[in-house]
Design a protein around this motif. Structure first.
Motif, short mmCIF file in Angstrom:
data_model
loop_
_atom_site.label_atom_id
_atom_site.label_comp_id
_atom_site.label_asym_id
_atom_site.label_seq_id
_atom_site.Cartn_x
_atom_site.Cartn_y
_atom_site.Cartn_z
N ASN A 7 -1.40 -3.28 -2.37
CA ASN A 7 -2.71 -2.67 -2.19
C ASN A 7 -3.75 -3.28 -3.14
O ASN A 7 -3.38 -3.83 -4.17
CB ASN A 7 -2.63 -1.16 -2.41
CG ASN A 7 -1.94 -0.43 -1.28
OD1 ASN A 7 -1.35 0.62 -1.48
ND2 ASN A 7 -1.98 -0.96 -0.06
N TRP A 13 -3.96 4.70 5.35
CA TRP A 13 -3.39 3.89 4.28
C TRP A 13 -2.36 2.92 4.84
O TRP A 13 -1.57 3.29 5.71
CB TRP A 13 -2.73 4.80 3.24
CG TRP A 13 -1.93 4.06 2.20
CD1 TRP A 13 -2.40 3.22 1.26
CD2 TRP A 13 -0.50 4.12 2.02
NE1 TRP A 13 -1.36 2.74 0.48
CE2 TRP A 13 -0.19 3.28 0.92
CE3 TRP A 13 0.54 4.79 2.67
CZ2 TRP A 13 1.13 3.09 0.47
CZ3 TRP A 13 1.84 4.62 2.22
CH2 TRP A 13 2.12 3.78 1.14
N ARG A 14 -2.38 1.71 4.34
CA ARG A 14 -1.43 0.69 4.79
C ARG A 14 -0.93 -0.11 3.60
O ARG A 14 -1.71 -0.47 2.70
CB ARG A 14 -2.06 -0.25 5.82
CG ARG A 14 -2.46 0.40 7.13
CD ARG A 14 -1.23 0.89 7.91
NE ARG A 14 -1.61 1.49 9.19
CZ ARG A 14 -1.85 2.78 9.38
NH1 ARG A 14 -1.77 3.63 8.34
NH2 ARG A 14 -2.17 3.26 10.56
N THR A 15 0.37 -0.40 3.58
CA THR A 15 0.90 -1.31 2.57
C THR A 15 0.59 -2.74 3.00
O THR A 15 0.39 -3.03 4.18
CB THR A 15 2.42 -1.13 2.43
OG1 THR A 15 3.05 -1.36 3.71
CG2 THR A 15 2.75 0.27 1.96
N ASP A 57 -12.48 1.80 3.26
CA ASP A 57 -11.11 1.42 3.57
C ASP A 57 -10.41 0.79 2.37
O ASP A 57 -9.21 0.99 2.16
CB ASP A 57 -11.08 0.45 4.76
CG ASP A 57 -11.52 1.11 6.05
OD1 ASP A 57 -11.28 2.34 6.20
OD2 ASP A 57 -12.09 0.43 6.92
N PHE A 97 3.16 -2.14 -3.49
CA PHE A 97 2.68 -1.78 -2.16
C PHE A 97 1.77 -2.85 -1.56
O PHE A 97 1.45 -2.79 -0.37
CB PHE A 97 1.92 -0.45 -2.20
CG PHE A 97 2.78 0.74 -2.52
CD1 PHE A 97 4.15 0.73 -2.33
CD2 PHE A 97 2.21 1.91 -3.02
CE1 PHE A 97 4.94 1.82 -2.64
CE2 PHE A 97 2.98 3.02 -3.32
CZ PHE A 97 4.35 2.97 -3.14
N THR A 156 -10.40 10.80 -0.05
CA THR A 156 -10.61 9.75 0.95
C THR A 156 -11.97 9.87 1.61
O THR A 156 -12.71 8.88 1.74
CB THR A 156 -9.51 9.81 2.03
OG1 THR A 156 -8.24 9.58 1.39
CG2 THR A 156 -9.73 8.75 3.09
N ARG A 215 0.69 -0.17 -6.95
CA ARG A 215 -0.28 -0.97 -6.20
C ARG A 215 0.23 -2.40 -6.02
O ARG A 215 0.05 -3.00 -4.97
CB ARG A 215 -1.63 -0.98 -6.94
CG ARG A 215 -2.37 0.34 -6.85
CD ARG A 215 -3.81 0.22 -7.33
NE ARG A 215 -4.46 1.53 -7.29
CZ ARG A 215 -4.98 2.14 -8.34
NH1 ARG A 215 -4.97 1.55 -9.53
NH2 ARG A 215 -5.54 3.33 -8.22
N MET A 254 -4.28 5.58 -2.91
CA MET A 254 -3.03 6.26 -2.58
C MET A 254 -1.98 6.17 -3.68
O MET A 254 -1.26 7.14 -3.92
CB MET A 254 -2.47 5.72 -1.27
CG MET A 254 -3.26 6.16 -0.05
SD MET A 254 -3.71 7.92 -0.06
CE MET A 254 -2.12 8.69 -0.30
N LYS A 304 -9.55 3.59 0.04
CA LYS A 304 -8.44 4.37 0.58
C LYS A 304 -7.10 3.77 0.18
O LYS A 304 -6.19 4.48 -0.28
CB LYS A 304 -8.56 4.42 2.10
CG LYS A 304 -7.60 5.35 2.80
CD LYS A 304 -7.75 5.24 4.31
CE LYS A 304 -9.18 5.51 4.74
NZ LYS A 304 -9.37 5.34 6.20
N ASP A 305 -6.97 2.46 0.31
CA ASP A 305 -5.72 1.81 -0.09
C ASP A 305 -5.55 1.79 -1.60
O ASP A 305 -4.43 1.87 -2.11
CB ASP A 305 -5.68 0.38 0.46
CG ASP A 305 -5.54 0.34 1.98
OD1 ASP A 305 -4.99 1.30 2.54
OD2 ASP A 305 -5.99 -0.64 2.60
N SER A 347 -2.09 -4.39 2.39
CA SER A 347 -3.48 -4.57 2.79
C SER A 347 -4.19 -5.65 1.98
O SER A 347 -5.20 -6.20 2.41
CB SER A 347 -4.24 -3.24 2.66
OG SER A 347 -4.14 -2.73 1.36
#
Length: 285
Positions: A243, A149-151, A73, A241, A57, A238, A80, A76-77, A153
């Protein structure tokens, strides 16, 4: 004159499937208890993927191009799902070493003297490893949320889809533990099992879409990455999620990653469980 004789009631033979399940759960319980008595096994299994999250990251986050951007950013997503998949597959080395250790200590000989299903020894071990992998994955997801990390995104997603993504990861991890079981039965020492259980995972995990956009690879390498079972699960996660980094490709596994992930995982389990149980039976004779 009559003599009384004691008779032992004859019981019907147990259901072989039910017996196999019960025996597998007993072996799984034995291995889980062993993990609680040696907590460093779980601790070290958690530290390594957490280090991967932090290093990738913050070290590579600003230099990796995903789509048309090098935004940390976004990477990062993107990253993951690959880290999650790498974590569940690297558990293979632990499975291989554990089974090799049991073989070396003569535990197999003790199990042979018990009226139990032969395949239960391996099934119980892989189920216990799956539980440990699930714990590691939970901790890793929490760390991922902490680092940002966010789902959802890139695309909206739902709780059901997120849970389905983690289920695919655990299924892939379970499939790969059977590869580890076969390796553990095929070598003489736990040290050799650890090396043999992990060395082949590096090309599997890095010649994939886990850490880089596979569309930027040379054509022949891209085709390998797109048909890699590991890539199918990463792509599926992905997508589930929500992403970024869902690679546009004409390859069937990339067009239908969820189905591809399921098919690959089930196929790996069917093939390597058969080979591992056969190897176990021959080793135990």
């Amino acid at each position: 004159m009559s003599a009384a004789t004691d008779t032992t009631p004859v019981t019907a033979p147990a259901n072989p499937i039910g017996q196999s399940v019960r025996d597998s759960l007993v072996i799984a319980r034995r291995n889980l208890i062993r993990m609680t008595r040696i907590p460093e096994m779980v601790l070290f299994g958690i530290i390594q993927p957490v280090m991967f999250v932090v290093l990738f990251t913050y070290v590579f986050g600003g230099s990796m191009k995903i789509g048309n951007t090098t935004d940390p950013d976004v990477y990062k997503d993107f990253l993951m799902a690959g880290i999650f998949a790498q974590t569940v597959t690297f558990a293979t080395a632990g499975s291989a070493a554990g089974i090799a250790d049991d073989m070396q200590k003569g535990l197999v000989d003790r199990f042979r003297s018990l009226p139990m299903a032969r395949g239960a020894v391996l099934t119980g071990r892989t189920v216990a490893d799956l539980v440990q992998t699930a714990i590691t994955l939970l901790v890793l997801a929490i760390v991922a949320l902490i680092v940002g990390w966010r789902t959802g995104s890139a695309d909206p997603t739902s709780v059901g889809e997120i849970l389905a993504g983690f289920a695919l990861l655990l299924l892939l991890g379970y499939a790969f533990t059977w590869i580890g079981a076969l390796i553990g039965l095929s070598v003489r020492t736990p040290e050799a099992a650890t090396s043999g259980g992990i060395i082949w995972l590096f090309p599997v995990t890095f010649i994939s879409n886990a850490f880089v956009d596979s569309s930027q690879m040379t054509p022949w390498l891209r085709h390998i990455a797109e048909w890699n079972p590991f890539s199918a699960t990463v792509q599926a996660c992905r997508e589930l999620f929500g992403n970024p980094g869902v690679v546009q490709s004409d390859a069937w596994p990339m067009q239908h990653p969820v189905w591809a992930s399921l098919i690959w995982s089930v196929l790996i389990i069917a093939v390597f469980r058969t080979l591992a149980v056969r190897k176990y039976r021959s080793a135990a004779n």
